[in-house]
Write an enzyme that holds these catalytic residues in place. Sequence first.
Site, short mmCIF file in Angstrom:
data_model
loop_
_atom_site.label_atom_id
_atom_site.label_comp_id
_atom_site.label_asym_id
_atom_site.label_seq_id
_atom_site.Cartn_x
_atom_site.Cartn_y
_atom_site.Cartn_z
N LEU A 154 -47.54 -60.87 -71.30
CA LEU A 154 -46.46 -61.53 -72.03
C LEU A 154 -45.14 -60.81 -71.77
CD1 LEU A 154 -46.50 -64.06 -73.93
CD2 LEU A 154 -46.12 -62.45 -75.80
N GLY A 155 -44.76 -60.75 -70.49
CA GLY A 155 -43.45 -60.24 -70.13
C GLY A 155 -42.43 -61.35 -70.16
N ILE A 157 -41.68 -63.54 -67.92
CA ILE A 157 -42.25 -64.80 -67.42
C ILE A 157 -43.28 -65.34 -68.40
CG2 ILE A 157 -43.67 -65.82 -65.60
CD1 ILE A 157 -42.32 -63.84 -63.65
N ARG A 177 -51.14 -55.11 -72.60
CA ARG A 177 -51.62 -53.74 -72.85
C ARG A 177 -51.50 -53.39 -74.33
NH1 ARG A 177 -49.15 -52.93 -67.63
NH2 ARG A 177 -50.69 -52.15 -66.15
N ILE A 232 -49.76 -67.26 -61.16
CA ILE A 232 -48.42 -67.17 -60.57
C ILE A 232 -47.99 -65.70 -60.52
CG2 ILE A 232 -47.57 -69.50 -60.98
CD1 ILE A 232 -46.94 -66.60 -63.41
N ARG A 234 -49.94 -62.25 -58.95
CA ARG A 234 -50.27 -61.78 -57.62
C ARG A 234 -51.75 -62.09 -57.37
NH1 ARG A 234 -45.54 -61.75 -57.03
NH2 ARG A 234 -44.21 -60.03 -56.32
N ASP A 258 -50.64 -70.19 -56.88
CA ASP A 258 -49.45 -70.02 -56.05
C ASP A 258 -49.51 -68.72 -55.25
OD1 ASP A 258 -46.77 -70.82 -55.19
OD2 ASP A 258 -46.05 -69.12 -56.38
N GLU A 263 -52.27 -62.84 -48.60
CA GLU A 263 -51.26 -63.78 -48.09
C GLU A 263 -50.73 -63.33 -46.73
OE1 GLU A 263 -48.17 -64.24 -51.02
OE2 GLU A 263 -49.60 -64.72 -52.60
N HIS A 281 -46.95 -69.69 -52.43
CA HIS A 281 -46.15 -68.66 -53.09
C HIS A 281 -44.68 -69.09 -53.18
CE1 HIS A 281 -45.96 -64.05 -53.95
NE2 HIS A 281 -45.15 -64.74 -54.76
#
Length: 314
Positions: A154-155, A157, A177, A232, A234, A258, A263, A281
């Site tokens: 929950l940053g 983004i 965390r 979305i 990594r 994504d 990759e 991506h």
Amino acid sequence: MPETVLNLHPGMPEASLRPLRERYDLVERAFAGIAADPLPQADRIRGVVTIGVIGIDRALIERLPNLGIIACYGSGYERIDIVAARERGIVVTSNIGANAACVADMALALLLASVRRLGEGERFLRAGRWTKPAAPPALISTGMAGRRVGILGLGSIGEKIARRAAAFDMEVAYHNRRPKPDAPWAYHDTLASLAEWADILVVACRADESTRGIVDRSVLAALGPQGHVVNIARGEVVDEAALIAALESGTIAGAGLDVFEHEPAVPEALIRLENVVLAPHIASMTQAAHREMCRMTIESLDNFFAGRPLTNAR
């Protein structure tokens, strides 16, 4: 005389490269293959621009004796050797928040596409199989309203994803965390608990050694046969082999991806699967996001070269 900056990001759009070229003596090299490059400007380079999925390793850091700042054009910095940088007193910055809105938009787009089976429906239509006025019952989906969305991370983004999901009348909870005191959504102290509660798991956490493969077979099993995964963040945060097995076996219903573990290589098994929505991506690929990432990158470099405080140092 302008400062010399090494740009390792070969995919940076021209609109972002132009102001960097105008402001600095910009050395442009792809990170791949740079080990064999003699790099005659090495002694002059004081700044490096890179992105998280490319990074910069200890070997290159050691070749740049006067390097003082590594400015990450994006928000992630997972492949930057932070330890090597700190040993040298090199500052590392990242543009957290610059692309948060458009990445959150992409998360909802993938969520909608996966849950509402848009990819399957489009392929059905394009193949000429829509021959009756009514859509086929096989494409009936569970819908959105009332479904439970669990957000891993929950940053900046993750918070925007939560607010967008709530606007679709979805119930939201999260795992971090640690809980965020001002967050209005329910906190789960383990990822397993969040997955067991959720219908849809959205992966929005930072990629590092503590999160590598954290969405594993047990988490996918807890999500269940009506569950969907949206990533979305990594690719390495999700155990890709376990995800493929879960999609093939019906352990979960679908996924919207994504990002991928290696990759730009995407497993053939994922490409073949009907119940996966795939994107190359592109979550941060909006003009507004790139303008802001460019602005923040230049601000970081300018502040460092002028000896001013840095607000986005890691």
